[in-house]
Design an enzyme around this catalytic site. Structure first.
Site, short mmCIF file in Angstrom:
data_model
loop_
_atom_site.label_atom_id
_atom_site.label_comp_id
_atom_site.label_asym_id
_atom_site.label_seq_id
_atom_site.Cartn_x
_atom_site.Cartn_y
_atom_site.Cartn_z
N GLU A 155 -4.67 2.29 -4.21
CA GLU A 155 -3.21 2.40 -4.16
C GLU A 155 -2.57 1.13 -3.61
O GLU A 155 -1.43 1.14 -3.16
CB GLU A 155 -2.80 3.61 -3.31
CG GLU A 155 -3.19 3.53 -1.85
CD GLU A 155 -4.57 4.10 -1.55
OE1 GLU A 155 -4.79 4.49 -0.40
OE2 GLU A 155 -5.42 4.15 -2.46
N ASN A 173 -2.81 12.96 -3.35
CA ASN A 173 -4.00 13.37 -4.10
C ASN A 173 -4.49 14.74 -3.65
O ASN A 173 -4.85 15.59 -4.47
CB ASN A 173 -5.11 12.34 -3.92
CG ASN A 173 -5.03 11.22 -4.95
OD1 ASN A 173 -4.40 11.37 -5.99
ND2 ASN A 173 -5.63 10.10 -4.64
N ASP A 199 0.86 -1.18 0.00
CA ASP A 199 0.00 0.00 0.00
C ASP A 199 0.90 1.24 0.00
O ASP A 199 1.79 1.37 0.84
CB ASP A 199 -0.91 -0.01 1.24
CG ASP A 199 -1.87 1.16 1.24
OD1 ASP A 199 -3.02 0.98 0.81
OD2 ASP A 199 -1.47 2.26 1.69
N ILE A 200 0.66 2.15 -0.95
CA ILE A 200 1.48 3.36 -1.06
C ILE A 200 1.28 4.23 0.18
O ILE A 200 0.15 4.49 0.59
CB ILE A 200 1.11 4.17 -2.32
CG1 ILE A 200 1.30 3.31 -3.58
CG2 ILE A 200 1.96 5.43 -2.43
CD1 ILE A 200 0.79 3.97 -4.85
#
Length: 316
Positions: A230, A196, A188-189
């Site tokens: 993500e 964003n 997971d980023i």
């Protein structure tokens, strides 16, 4: 309903679904994404709910996946009918040519002029039949290529080109049914929401594509897919889950080495990283769900430990 009321969200089927997941499946990607927003007392907004729902595959709950299946099946039926028509047309042309040859043979009188006329007609009809058959073969080839492309599109994530949830689920079932051990890694980023929020979704999409490319290149030849939003998944046909964790750690290091700049200003964005959780499955299909949950829990521990690390867990 109390959750929806506290966040001032209307009780739509989508919002109710997310609220249920947030409260009853706290280790799931959707619940973690909601928690990342609400942890510090912030109210989650409808547009954020919509984004989470879309990025984590929630649209499939309301039948969009089924409609995709129907679309592919419709294409397959159309192409099957087209091939049947082409085959029937070619057979009719061949039958007509055979009848014409038979009629000309009955009329053959033996003189050279008549023989030359018959042979000329035979060559002409032969060339016409060949042309029709060649066209039919080419169209069948094109239809086959279209079908293969549609099948591939149905198993690919549009943004990254990686395998999507449909392909991931199919592989996990295949490996379980074959009795093959598989290491499952979830990534997971880190701090993706802030990317964003600060730079916009177009930059966020570029970050997702960069992480996808890094994982694909570093983890080759192992299977890499986009799990949703993500999040990514790496599946290795192996029992060495500690080795799997090391491979993900290598990908994490490779990502940190990349210099990502904004196109508009050439401003560097700083460190890009992800957190990862790794687990091993050795059982049948039931082990897939248990292992995914274990990998997700390990991922959550990696996030809680300060992010930018990979944690592996036990066998299932």
């Amino acid at each position: 309903m109390a959750f929806l009321k506290s966040h001032r969200l209307p009780p739509t089927p989508q919002n109710y679904t997310l609220a249920y997941i947030a409260l009853h499946d706290r280790g799931s990607p959707i619940a973690l994404a909601i928690k990342a927003i609400t942890d510090e007392g912030f109210r989650i907004k409808q547009d954020e709910v919509d984004t989470i729902f879309e990025r984590h595959g929630g649209l499939a709950i309301f039948g969009l996946q089924e409609r995709a299946n129907i679309s592919l099946a419709t294409q397959l039926r159309h192409q099957t009918l087209k091939i049947s028509e082409l085959t029937s047309s070619a057979a009719d042309a061949t039958g007509a040519f055979a009848r014409e040859l038979s009629e000309e043979a009955d009329a053959f009188s033996g003189d050279n002029a008549n023989a030359l006329s018959i042979m000329t007609k035979m060559v002409e009809h032969s060339l016409q039949a060949q042309s029709r058959l060649t066209a039919a073969v080419q169209e069948v080839k094109s239809l086959r290529e279209e079908l293969e492309a549609a099948r591939n599109d149905a198993h690919r994530d549009e943004l990254t080109g990686l395998a999507n949830r449909r392909a991931i689920d199919a592989l996990l079932v295949e490996l379980a049914d074959k009795g093959e051990a598989r290491v499952i890694g979830l990534c997971d980023i880190d701090n993706f929401k802030s990317v964003n929020d600060r730079y916009g979704h177009s930059v966020g999409d570029r970050v997702i594509k960069l992480v996808a490319k890094t994982l694909e290149e570093t983890c080759a030849p192992h299977f890499v897919g986009r799990w949703g939003g993500e999040e990514f998944i790496v599946i290795m046909r192996s029992r060495d889950f500690k080795g799997g964790a090391k491979l993900l750690d290598k990908a994490r290091f490779e990502l940190a080495e990349k210099e990502f700049k904004l196109r508009e200003t050439d401003e560097p964005m700083g460190l890009l990283s992800f957190s990862g959780g790794v687990a091993l499955a050795t059982g049948g299909r039931e082990a897939n769900a248990a292992t995914l949950k274990a990998a997700d829990e390990a991922l959550y521990r990696a996030k809680s430990s300060g992010r930018n690390c990979v944690i592996c867990t036990e066998e299932f």
